[in-house]
Enzyme design. Structure first.
Site, PDB file in Angstrom:
ATOM      1  N   HIS A  37      33.626  41.939  40.866  1.00  0.00           N
ATOM      2  CA  HIS A  37      32.866  40.877  41.174  1.00  0.00           C
ATOM      3  C   HIS A  37      33.261  40.272  40.651  1.00  0.00           C
ATOM      4  CE1 HIS A  37      31.343  43.266  36.967  1.00  0.00           C
ATOM      5  NE2 HIS A  37      32.845  44.043  37.266  1.00  0.00           N
ATOM      6  N   TYR A  38      32.194  38.677  41.121  1.00  0.00           N
ATOM      7  CA  TYR A  38      32.401  37.526  41.349  1.00  0.00           C
ATOM      8  C   TYR A  38      31.926  36.558  39.890  1.00  0.00           C
ATOM      9  CZ  TYR A  38      27.935  36.950  43.586  1.00  0.00           C
ATOM     10  OH  TYR A  38      26.650  37.117  44.193  1.00  0.00           O
ATOM     11  N   THR A  39      32.365  35.469  39.426  1.00  0.00           N
ATOM     12  CA  THR A  39      32.013  35.032  38.833  1.00  0.00           C
ATOM     13  C   THR A  39      30.435  34.393  38.634  1.00  0.00           C
ATOM     14  OG1 THR A  39      33.961  32.815  38.626  1.00  0.00           O
ATOM     15  CG2 THR A  39      34.429  34.927  37.914  1.00  0.00           C
ATOM     16  N   GLU A 101      37.015  40.206  37.573  1.00  0.00           N
ATOM     17  CA  GLU A 101      36.324  38.670  37.541  1.00  0.00           C
ATOM     18  C   GLU A 101      36.763  37.902  38.619  1.00  0.00           C
ATOM     19  OE1 GLU A 101      33.193  38.156  37.393  1.00  0.00           O
ATOM     20  OE2 GLU A 101      32.391  39.571  35.989  1.00  0.00           O
ATOM     21  N   HIS A 144      30.600  45.418  42.163  1.00  0.00           N
ATOM     22  CA  HIS A 144      29.540  45.669  40.826  1.00  0.00           C
ATOM     23  C   HIS A 144      27.838  45.892  41.820  1.00  0.00           C
ATOM     24  CE1 HIS A 144      28.226  43.540  37.197  1.00  0.00           C
ATOM     25  NE2 HIS A 144      27.532  45.190  37.093  1.00  0.00           N
ATOM     26  N   ASP A 154      26.889  41.142  43.635  1.00  0.00           N
ATOM     27  CA  ASP A 154      28.411  41.001  43.613  1.00  0.00           C
ATOM     28  C   ASP A 154      29.710  42.117  43.831  1.00  0.00           C
ATOM     29  OD1 ASP A 154      27.598  41.395  40.919  1.00  0.00           O
ATOM     30  OD2 ASP A 154      29.755  40.833  40.385  1.00  0.00           O
TER      31      ASP A 154
END
Length: 249
Positions: A37-39, A101, A144, A154
């Protein structure tokens, strides 16, 4: 005959002596997937959100000159990072996955934040360790957007899947075969949408059986393109996209 029981053999409620000296050969890890994921937040905000709110991940990799790796949830426990999702018809992805993440703003308007190369190398090292310990298969290293293409985008089109695949992390396609198949499609024409949907299901994606290029199918195609053909992710089944699908095993 009188049988005498010694005091040491008396069972006391609340006491349990478990012998763990013998371990069964027939077992493996409960962890089957890694979800990236990215946050969409800064280092500080990401740490606060993932540790204090109703969402979590096993690991957080910061975006700094020397990226810091936080383990926020033990790998034996269920983190809340995947939400409603599925991969190869497996739902409840939180139960069998490790979530990572990565601090990155993602998309801001029409622009995407590039990933920090040092940060990506830290992620690669972390992934190699997780894959080794849990024997995770390449096709189960996912984003994700791969497992929830109707609602997530993401880690985005700038995430370097090919770079990781070159290090033995994740799945990639046979590029020579893809070029060959692309020429065949350009010459003979594209297969129908039902073929495309079947290929996506073969590769793990959850996609309608409609036989039509509906909105949900376009979202899945776009997720596939962001992973394997990020230069263009419009959700349209062009010759190059379908050739990559066919070349993937």
């Amino acid at each position: 005959m009188i049988l005498l029981l010694s005091a040491c053999s008396t069972y006391r409620p609340g006491e349990l002596d478990i012998d763990r000296s013998i371990q069964a050969k027939s077992q493996n890890s409960r962890v089957e997937f890694v979800v990236l994921h990215y946050t969409s937040a800064s280092n500080e905000a990401s740490l606060r959100i993932l540790s204090e709110r109703n969402v979590s991940s096993h690991y957080l990799v910061t975006n700094e000159a020397h990226p810091h790796v936080y383990q926020l949830v033990d790998e034996s426990r269920r983190a809340w990072h995947a939400g409603v999702s599925a991969w190869f018809d497996r739902s409840d992805m939180n139960s069998g996955s490790i979530g990572i993440e990565i601090v990155n703003q993602g998309r801001e308007g029409d622009q995407w934040e590039p990933y920090n190369p040092v940060q990506i190398q830290v992620v690669a090292t972390l992934l190699q360790d997780i894959i080794r310990r849990h024997q995770i298969k390449p096709h189960n290293i996912v984003g994700h957007s791969d497992i929830a293409p109707q609602r997530k985008i993401d880690p985005g089109p700038l995430f370097p899947w090919k770079q990781l695949a070159d290090q033995g992390i994740g799945r990639w396609y046979d590029e020579d075969k893809a070029r060959q198949y692309e020429q065949e499609f350009l010459t003979l024409g594209l297969p129908d949408i039902a073929w495309t949907q079947a290929q996506l299901r073969r590769l793990g994606y959850t996609v309608p059986h409609s036989g039509e290029l509906d909105k949900a199918s376009k979202n899945v195609i776009a997720a596939f393109q962001m992973h394997y053909r990020p230069a263009q992710y419009d959700g349209l089944p062009d010759a190059q996209t379908l050739a990559i699908m066919k070349a993937l095993r």
